[in-house]
Each structure stands twice: as structure tokens, then as C-alpha cells.
Design an enzyme around this catalytic site. Structure first.
Site, PDB file in Angstrom:
ATOM      1  N   GLU A  64     -29.336  36.425 -24.701  1.00  0.00           N
ATOM      2  CA  GLU A  64     -29.005  37.544 -25.568  1.00  0.00           C
ATOM      3  C   GLU A  64     -29.294  37.286 -27.147  1.00  0.00           C
ATOM      4  OE1 GLU A  64     -27.594  40.250 -24.565  1.00  0.00           O
ATOM      5  OE2 GLU A  64     -27.088  39.807 -22.509  1.00  0.00           O
ATOM      6  N   CYS A  92     -25.469  42.452 -33.734  1.00  0.00           N
ATOM      7  CA  CYS A  92     -26.720  42.173 -32.845  1.00  0.00           C
ATOM      8  C   CYS A  92     -27.357  43.748 -32.506  1.00  0.00           C
ATOM      9  CB  CYS A  92     -26.749  41.515 -31.857  1.00  0.00           C
ATOM     10  SG  CYS A  92     -25.266  41.962 -30.546  1.00  0.00           S
TER      11      CYS A  92
HETATM   12  P1  NAD Z   1     -28.164  30.703 -33.690  1.00  0.00           P
HETATM   13  O1  NAD Z   1     -29.425  30.669 -33.064  1.00  0.00           O
HETATM   14  O2  NAD Z   1     -28.247  30.288 -35.121  1.00  0.00           O
HETATM   15  O3  NAD Z   1     -26.912  29.941 -33.000  1.00  0.00           O
HETATM   16  C1  NAD Z   1     -26.489  30.316 -31.907  1.00  0.00           C
HETATM   17  C2  NAD Z   1     -25.798  29.178 -31.072  1.00  0.00           C
HETATM   18  O4  NAD Z   1     -26.825  28.157 -30.831  1.00  0.00           O
HETATM   19  C3  NAD Z   1     -24.893  28.276 -32.178  1.00  0.00           C
HETATM   20  O5  NAD Z   1     -23.669  27.770 -31.267  1.00  0.00           O
HETATM   21  C4  NAD Z   1     -25.445  27.020 -32.512  1.00  0.00           C
HETATM   22  O6  NAD Z   1     -24.819  25.924 -32.807  1.00  0.00           O
HETATM   23  C5  NAD Z   1     -26.523  26.592 -30.961  1.00  0.00           C
HETATM   24  N1  NAD Z   1     -27.840  25.894 -31.296  1.00  0.00           N
HETATM   25  C6  NAD Z   1     -28.454  25.934 -32.616  1.00  0.00           C
HETATM   26  N2  NAD Z   1     -29.681  24.952 -32.286  1.00  0.00           N
HETATM   27  C7  NAD Z   1     -29.567  24.892 -30.851  1.00  0.00           C
HETATM   28  C8  NAD Z   1     -30.309  24.091 -29.970  1.00  0.00           C
HETATM   29  N3  NAD Z   1     -31.302  23.358 -30.465  1.00  0.00           N
HETATM   30  N4  NAD Z   1     -30.023  24.125 -28.670  1.00  0.00           N
HETATM   31  C9  NAD Z   1     -28.855  24.615 -28.274  1.00  0.00           C
HETATM   32  N5  NAD Z   1     -28.140  25.451 -29.114  1.00  0.00           N
HETATM   33  C10 NAD Z   1     -28.350  25.394 -30.480  1.00  0.00           C
HETATM   34  O7  NAD Z   1     -27.418  32.242 -33.992  1.00  0.00           O
HETATM   35  P2  NAD Z   1     -26.174  32.426 -34.763  1.00  0.00           P
HETATM   36  O8  NAD Z   1     -26.531  32.451 -36.249  1.00  0.00           O
HETATM   37  O9  NAD Z   1     -25.128  31.830 -34.574  1.00  0.00           O
HETATM   38  O10 NAD Z   1     -25.993  34.120 -34.301  1.00  0.00           O
HETATM   39  C11 NAD Z   1     -26.662  35.287 -34.955  1.00  0.00           C
HETATM   40  C12 NAD Z   1     -27.833  35.738 -34.004  1.00  0.00           C
HETATM   41  O11 NAD Z   1     -27.184  35.967 -32.942  1.00  0.00           O
HETATM   42  C13 NAD Z   1     -28.514  36.933 -34.463  1.00  0.00           C
HETATM   43  O12 NAD Z   1     -29.721  36.709 -34.105  1.00  0.00           O
HETATM   44  C14 NAD Z   1     -27.732  37.951 -33.577  1.00  0.00           C
HETATM   45  O13 NAD Z   1     -28.655  39.110 -33.425  1.00  0.00           O
HETATM   46  C15 NAD Z   1     -27.564  37.404 -32.313  1.00  0.00           C
HETATM   47  N6  NAD Z   1     -26.755  37.971 -31.368  1.00  0.00           N
HETATM   48  C16 NAD Z   1     -27.275  38.453 -30.263  1.00  0.00           C
HETATM   49  C17 NAD Z   1     -26.129  39.125 -29.493  1.00  0.00           C
HETATM   50  C18 NAD Z   1     -26.354  39.748 -28.193  1.00  0.00           C
HETATM   51  O14 NAD Z   1     -25.781  40.177 -27.402  1.00  0.00           O
HETATM   52  N7  NAD Z   1     -27.923  39.872 -27.859  1.00  0.00           N
HETATM   53  C19 NAD Z   1     -24.889  39.038 -29.798  1.00  0.00           C
HETATM   54  C20 NAD Z   1     -24.508  38.532 -31.071  1.00  0.00           C
HETATM   55  C21 NAD Z   1     -25.274  37.990 -31.910  1.00  0.00           C
END
Ligand code: NAD
Length: 512
Positions: free
Chosen positions: A256, A290
Site C-alpha cells: 500500500e 495517501c
Molecule cells: P515510509 O516508507 O518512510 O515508512 C513506512 C514504514 O516502513 C515505517 O514504519 C518505516 O519505519 C518502515 N521502514 C523504513 N525502511 C524500511 C525497510 N528498509 N524495511 C522495512 N521497513 C522499513 O513511509 P511513511 O513516511 O511512514 O508514510 C508515508 C507514505 O505512506 C506516503 O507515501 C503515503 O502515501 C503512504 N501511505 C499509503 C497508504 C495506502 O494505503 N496506500 C496509506 C497511508 C500512507
């Protein structure tokens, strides 16, 4: 902070893993206050949590749908009773207004109810036709839980987003190890705490364990032996890393990721409602949604009236301060401020015209006044990249065909919004995305029976609805002999006469 499986695995039991030594702070974006400190869980702690979750999965997966339902309904009741308490943690950790946080928890409760109420109907064993060749067999399919599902969450909707996986995964019979965003660890603990309060067996069988930390903790979850599926919500770049890590053990993933959702305004649209949707969809949660509205394509004939109304509605919104939460919070993640500034600046330098706010609206402390820019070149980053801030770009188009073409001209494909009196469904069908709201905004997210997810850079797989339940299961097919027939083809005793009869039958049935 409530205990987690990982924490309890770091106690003094023989063979237990050492307690994490490093901690990190959860800070309130609105006031800067420290809200709590949380352990940075490493590989060993994540593995301990997964091991405990695997034991719990053997128990939980063995219960009937009804038995699971009783327990999840108890959780739903606790969440409903403590709605404000949970929402307060969401509001404090994200900086969003309290009522926005309450709305998030309300949606969570509705989804949890739907998942538990429908799990048996969607996933229970059902008979299917055995077909012509195997007419003497009884055929059925059931959807079995994977075991342990790892859920990795973002900070923007820190309870609604992960619960789209957690509630559906639990209702399907899995247990969950949840790695919340490092910006919202307290929300993860609230979920685990309320579940433990509702389900007494959780002390022995951790249905939902929380591991906290940064990217490395999430990465450890992807490769921990015993994790059978990863449900990731976050940015596409991190999603790629998660997929690569999961490829090691062929662990399936649900992605997602982000979006660049468009709103299309047809010439016959209700302009008041469309303008309200553009402003609420673009500015609520300070644009950190998002499926928020980031681009608007409006039919030329109504563009001036539409833009004027968007400007009026947007100008009325107040950004909160430390003392007053206002209509919008600050950026939850301070580094996002620079992204928003870059997008606003690029759009203006490339000829866009600000009708509300401008470059000065982006303050260094992360408080950003709503910005609306019109006539922005389609190759500006404000149009091509996810902004994730209170910026809405409005471009006028000659007609809806051009609006659809531009809306689809992105690698993302999460959601979309259409305002049209007569052609809403027709326009929706032409959009390359996972979800569309017609004459409303983000409505699909509040309908638990509708699957939620995207295409392209926005990811794949679905949370919510029947698809969301099946996402956390493996289909298991069973064929059972009902009565023997002479025409046995799967036997060493098969003769060529049997095959001739079979070929004759197939020609008679399919050859005409
Ligand atoms: P992010 O990608 O920075 O982090 C998401 C999660 O991944 C965090 O818990 C982070 O600690 C973890 N993470 C980071 N590096 C990792 C790795 N190498 N391996 C595994 N996990 C890792 O995203 P964010 O800034 O927390 O969230 C914002 C993003 O999420 C935006 O792009 C938004 O559009 C998206 N989003 C999508 C949806 C959807 O349903 N499609 C919903 C909400 C947010």
C-alpha cells in the site's frame, strides 16, 4: 507503555533474549514535547516476537470463526469505549486535530466490525462445481490463515491504515507482529493494549505484538523466519526495499504505497460540492493523506467559478499552533516541509499562479497554510510527485477526455475523485486506479466492503472488504471422491479405451 511479546521475551527467563538497550523518543509535532520513549527492537527481539506469534497462531488459527469473532467483538467494544483515549494518542503523535483522530478511530471500529462479521461467509469452506471430467468428485475451497503476518505501518493515519491489515488478518485467523512508524509508536501500543484488555488469552497467546524502531526493525520483520506475509504501507521507495528483503524467503507482500490522486470536475458538476471536496480532500490532515486530492482537472467552462470557491473555502482554514489545534496540524514528519516547499517553488517558478498562499505559506517549523496553485505545467514536480502537504494544483482542461488523459498520466494509481452530474461512472471506468469516489471524496475508504489499494507505484494487493480478508489467507482446494466411475483417468489401470471414450465425450461437448 504496555508489554509486548518482544519485551516479554527480553525478561529473565532461561534462554530469553536480552532487553533492547537503545531507545527513541516519540515527539508531539505540535508542541515538541516528548510523549514517550520506546525500545529500538533488533533482529533478536523481532524474531522472539515472531516465534511467540507463531505459537499464538497455532491456537488462534485453530479456533472457529465464531470463537474468533467473540473475541474480536470484545476488542471492538473496548475500542468504542476508549475511542477518545486512543484518538488522543493519535492526535498527540501526529499533530492532527483531535476530531480528525476520532474520525480515524471511528472508521477503524467500523472496519473491525465488518471483518469479524464477514470472515466466515467470505473465507469458510464452500462447494464449487467439479466440472465435467471429475463429476464424481465433491469439490470445495476454503481460505486458510497464513500464520504470522508482519504489518509495517506509516504515520499519517497510524491507526486506520495498519488496522486495514491487522483487523482483516486477525479475523482471517492469523496473528500479527506490528511495526508502527517510528513517529507513532504509541499508537501501536494502544492497539495492543486494548486488544489485551478485551481478550484474556492474549497474556498467553500474543495475537498482536508490537515491535518498535526505525527502518532496520521493519527490515528484520521482513526476513524473520516464520513470517508468512508482509503487509506494508508506506512510500514506494521503502516498498521496493521491503519487496527485495521478502524475496529472500519468497514471503508474499501486500504493498500500500503513495499516490497522486486527481479530482476531475465536469462542466455539469455541483461546483459547491466539488470545491468542498477539493479543499477537504487536499487539505485535511494537512494534505498528508495517501488518497488525498493533489491534482484537480476542471472543465474550462466552470473553472473560474470553481477556483474562486476553492480559494474561499481554503482561506478559511487555520493552521494550528502549540496552544490551539486549528483546522490543520503541522507536518508530522518535519522533513516533509522541504518537499512541500520544493513543490510550491517549482510550480510557481514554472509559471503556475498562486490563488491561495504561496512560497511564504511554508514555514520552517512545519506549519503550512493551505496553498492552491493554478495553471501548473504537467511536468512540474507538484504534478508528477507525491507532495503530501496542503498544496492543491488546479489545471483547466477543455473537456473530460483531456482530464482523464492527464489524470492517468502518472506512475501512481491509488484513488481518484469525479464530480459529474451525468457521467460519473463512465469517467470512473476510464481511470487507471484502484478506487474512485463519485460526487464525494475519499468515500470508498469508509465503506468496509470495498477493497482498498492501488496499481503501479501505488502498490498491489488489497485491504478491506472480501478481497482484504482473502489477502491474508491461502486458498486450499479439496477434491473428494463421492462415488467411483468406470472412466478413471488418474490411475495406472487406465486403458486406451478409457481415453478414447473421454476424447469422444470432450469432442461431443466442446467440439461443436
Ligand atoms: P515510509 O516508507 O518512510 O515508512 C513506512 C514504514 O516502513 C515505517 O514504519 C518505516 O519505519 C518502515 N521502514 C523504513 N525502511 C524500511 C525497510 N528498509 N524495511 C522495512 N521497513 C522499513 O513511509 P511513511 O513516511 O511512514 O508514510 C508515508 C507514505 O505512506 C506516503 O507515501 C503515503 O502515501 C503512504 N501511505 C499509503 C497508504 C495506502 O494505503 N496506500 C496509506 C497511508 C500512507
Amino acid at each position: 507503555m504496555s508489554a509486548t511479546a518482544a519485551d516479554s521475551a527480553s525478561d529473565s527467563r532461561p534462554g530469553a533474549v536480552p532487553a533492547p538497550t537503545e531507545t527513541f523518543a516519540s515527539l508531539a509535532p505540535r508542541t515538541g514535547a516528548e510523549l514517550g520513549r520506546y525500545p529500538v527492537h533488533g533482529d533478536v527481539h523481532v524474531r522472539a516476537a515472531v516465534d511467540a506469534a507463531a505459537e499464538a497462531a497455532a491456537w488462534w488459527g485453530g479456533l472457529s470463526f465464531r470463537e474468533r469473532r467473540t473475541r474480536l467483538v470484545a476488542w471492538r467494544k473496548v475500542l468504542a469505549g476508549q475511542l477518545d483515549r486512543v484518538a488522543r494518542v493519535v492526535a498527540d503523535e501526529t499533530g492532527k486535530p483531535f476530531d480528525d483522530a476520532r474520525l480515524e478511530v471511528v472508521l477503524v471500529i467500523d472496519h473491525l466490525d465488518w471483518a469479524t462479521a464477514n470472515a466466515e461467509k467470505v473465507l469458510g469452506r464452500r462447494s464449487v462445481s467439479p466440472g465435467l471430467l471429475m463429476a464424481n468428485q465433491a469439490a470445495s475451497v476454503a481460505y486458510r490463515p497464513f500464520g504470522v503476518v508482519g504489518v509495517i505501518g506509516p504515520w499519517n493515519y497510524p491507526v486506520f491504515t495498519p488496522m486495514g491489515s491487522i483487523a482483516y488478518a486477525l479475523a482471517a485467523g492469523n496473528t500479527v507482529v506490528f511495526k508502527p512508524s517510528e513517529l507513532t509508536p504509541g499508537v501501536g501500543h494502544e492497539l495492543a493494549r486494548t486488544l489485551a484488555e478485551a481478550v484474556p488469552e492474549v497474556g498467553r497467546y500474543p495475537l498482536l505484538s508490537v515491535v518498535t524502531g526505525f527502518g532496520a526493525t521493519g527490515a528484520a520483520l521482513c526476513t524473520a523466519p516464520g513470517v508468512a506475509k508482509i503487509a506494508f504501507t508506506g512510500s514506494a521507495p521503502t516498498g521496493r526495499k521491503v519487496m527485495a528483503a521478502c524475496a529472500e524467503n519468497l514471503v508474499p507482500v501486500l504493498m500500500e504505497c503513495g499516490g497522486k490522486d486527481a479530482l476531475i470536475v465536469d462542466a455539469d458538476a455541483d461546483l459547491e460540492a466539488a470545491a468542498d471536496a477539493a479543499v477537504w480532500g487536499g487539505m485535511s490532515n494537512a494534505g498528508q493523506t495517501c488518497v488525498g486530492v493533489e491534482r484537480v482537472y476542471v472543465a474550462d467552462a466552470v473553472a473560474d467559478r470553481f477556483v474562486a470557491r476553492v480559494r474561499e473555502l481554503g482561506a478559511a482554514l487555520q493552521v494550528g499552533t502549540a496552544a490551539n489545534e486549528g483546522d490543520l496540524g503541522p507536518m508530522t514528519m518535519s522533513s516533509q516541509t522541504d518537499v512541500v516547499r520544493r513543490h510550491v517553488t517549482d510550480a510557481l517558478e514554472r509559471g503556475g499562479r498562486a490563488v491561495l498562499g504561496g512560497a511564504d505559506s511554508v514555514r520552517d517549523d512545519g506549519r503550512i497554510d493551505p496553498v492552491v496553485i493554478v495553471d501548473v505545467p504537467e511536468d512540474s514536480v507538484a504534478v508528477t510527485e507525491e507532495t503530501f502537504g496542503p498544496l492543491v494544483v488546479i489545471n483547466r482542461v477543455p473537456d473530460v477526455d483531456e482530464a482523464v488523459r492527464r489524470a492517468n498520466a502518472t506512475g501512481y494509481g491509488l484513488g481518484a475523485t469525479v464530480f459529474s452530474a451525468k457521467r460519473g461512472e463512465e469517467i470512473a471506468a476510464r481511470l487507471r486506479c484502484g478506487m474512485v469516489s463519485i460526487n464525494g471524496v475519499i468515500s470508498f475508504a469508509g465503506i468496509p466492503s470495498l477493497p482498498f489499494g492501488g496499481v503501479g507505484e501505488s502498490g498491489f494487493g488489497r485491504i478491506h472488504g472480501a478481497d482484504g480478508l482473502r489477502e491474508f489467507t491461502r486458498a486450499q482446494s479439496v477434491a473428494r471422491l463421492r462415488f467411483p466411475i468406470p472412466l478413471v483417468v488418474t490411475s495406472v489401470k487406465r486403458t486406451s479405451r478409457t481415453m478414447s471414450t473421454l476424447v469422444g465425450l470432450v469432442r461431443a461437448r466442446y467440439g461443436r
